[in-house]
Design an enzyme around this catalytic site. Structure first.
Site, PDB file in Angstrom:
ATOM      1  N   PRO A   2      62.204 -58.949  47.998  1.00 42.62           N
ATOM      2  CA  PRO A   2      63.424 -58.174  48.111  1.00 42.62           C
ATOM      3  C   PRO A   2      64.625 -58.938  48.659  1.00 42.62           C
ATOM      4  CG  PRO A   2      61.868 -57.600  49.840  1.00 42.62           C
ATOM      5  CD  PRO A   2      61.416 -58.850  49.221  1.00 42.62           C
ATOM      6  N   GLU A   3      65.795 -58.516  48.225  1.00 40.29           N
ATOM      7  CA  GLU A   3      67.058 -58.927  48.810  1.00 40.29           C
ATOM      8  C   GLU A   3      67.574 -57.722  49.597  1.00 40.29           C
ATOM      9  OE1 GLU A   3      69.597 -60.937  45.945  1.00 40.29           O
ATOM     10  OE2 GLU A   3      67.917 -61.197  44.585  1.00 40.29           O
ATOM     11  N   LYS A  59      67.837 -59.328  55.138  1.00 43.77           N
ATOM     12  CA  LYS A  59      66.586 -58.967  54.477  1.00 43.77           C
ATOM     13  C   LYS A  59      65.501 -58.576  55.483  1.00 43.77           C
ATOM     14  CE  LYS A  59      67.974 -62.405  51.088  1.00 43.77           C
ATOM     15  NZ  LYS A  59      67.704 -63.752  50.554  1.00 43.77           N
ATOM     16  N   ARG A 112      51.355 -63.079  48.121  1.00 50.84           N
ATOM     17  CA  ARG A 112      51.555 -64.493  48.458  1.00 50.84           C
ATOM     18  C   ARG A 112      51.509 -64.789  49.958  1.00 50.84           C
ATOM     19  NH1 ARG A 112      56.455 -66.456  44.793  1.00 50.84           N
ATOM     20  NH2 ARG A 112      55.926 -68.502  45.583  1.00 50.84           N
ATOM     21  N   ARG A 266      66.993 -73.496  42.788  1.00 52.75           N
ATOM     22  CA  ARG A 266      66.807 -72.103  42.386  1.00 52.75           C
ATOM     23  C   ARG A 266      67.276 -71.891  40.954  1.00 52.75           C
ATOM     24  NH1 ARG A 266      66.336 -68.870  46.739  1.00 52.75           N
ATOM     25  NH2 ARG A 266      65.157 -67.659  45.260  1.00 52.75           N
TER      26      ARG A 266
END
Length: 281
Positions: A2-3, A59, A112, A266
């Site tokens: 999420p951002e 975040k 993860r 990125r």
DNA sequence: CAGTTCGCCTGGGGGC
DNA sequence: TGCCCCCAGGCGAACT
């Protein structure tokens, strides 16, 4: 995963589901998840606590219980689920379970294992906690004059503007998807050096950032790739994306195919016609 | 000091 | 089908 907007969606959803419900029993199954305490101690502290306030900086989720500030960073794939009962057997990606007094269970799942939780004795203003030492002002909170001046200074750097937007120490809450969208809306090439931007262009970036992130919150965030967002809430903002993950598709403004490249490690999507590099590059 | 790369983790998807 | 490699919405440590 999420951002800022996705974390805000988690804040709002959790607040609607488990506010003021006491945790009867807590257990951690992945030792690194509890970042600043032994998992055992972390779990024992939370037992008997109810979450009274839910908020967010960048975040980070801020869960204020009766006696503690419980800070959670979901990183790439952390999610909370409120289950009707204790899952038995639990799946292998659930790394913490919080049984609630009413029989439901709050599960933390993270394939993860990048997510982290911090627990501190309650303070009057959670913004002062050590975990936020290197976190800049949240993009959706109004900036003080001092913060604004500092921001202009931090943009005067040799780094790519996209790297600056993603740097949580500068401004908190923007991640890779929204950075691409903000740069596209601002018609600025992601590799433009911060110091080559005018103050007006920085203002444009910040105002587009606010607009896009608030709009994303109104749509409950973005869900891309196959998995569902936190708490099984499906965001809808993916339908509003203009460039992110749109390689080869026509730019919604000029029809030029969207280009994909790497900026600062990125994946980055841009319209090569609308977002021209500055001549100095 | 400023800026860049690596390491952490796992699963899914594409190419062969 | 299987295997290998690459990719992923993040961040801090380690490096130049």
């Amino acid at each position: 995963m999420p951002e800022g907007p996705e974390v805000q969606t988690v804040v709002d959803t959790l607040a609607g589901q488990i506010k003021d419900v006491k945790i009867a029993h807590a257990a951690f199954f992945h030792p690194k998840l509890a970042a600043n305490k032994e998992p055992e101690q972390f779990a024992r502290c939370l037992e008997g606590q109810a979450i009274r306030r839910f908020s967010r900086i960048g975040k980070y989720l801020i869960l204020e219980t009766d006696a503690y500030d419980w800070i959670v960073h979901l990183r790439m794939e952390g999610k909370f689920y409120v289950l009707d009962e204790h899952p038995e057997p639990k799946d292998k990606h659930i790394h913490a379970l919080f049984d609630l007094e009413d029989g439901r269970c709050l599960a933390y799942r993270d394939t993860r294992k990048f997510g982290r939780m911090y627990l501190y004795d309650k303070v009057s203003d959670p913004h002062t906690l050590p975990v936020f030492d290197k976190v800049g002002p949240d993009i959706l909170h109004p900036f003080t004059d001092e913060e604004k001046k500092k921001l202009y200074r931090q943009f005067k750097s040799g780094r790519a503007v996209k790297a600056i937007l993603l740097d949580q120490a500068v401004i908190a809450g923007i991640g890779n998807i929204y950075a691409d969208e903000i740069l596209f809306a601002s018609r600025i090439h992601p590799e433009t050096k911060g110091k080559d931007l005018t103050e007006e262009e920085v203002d444009t970036l910040l105002s587009n950032a606010r607009k896009i992130l608030s709009d994303a919150i109104a749509h409950k965030g973005t869900t891309i790739r196959s998995y569902t967002s936190s708490l099984g809430v499906e965001g809808e903002y993916q339908d509003q994306l203009k460039v992110h993950q749109k390689e080869g598709e026509p730019c919604p403004v000029c029809q030029t195919p969207i280009e994909k490249r790497k900026v600062g490690q990125r994946s980055t999507y841009l319209c090569p016609h609308c977002q021209k590099p500055k001549s100095s590059d």
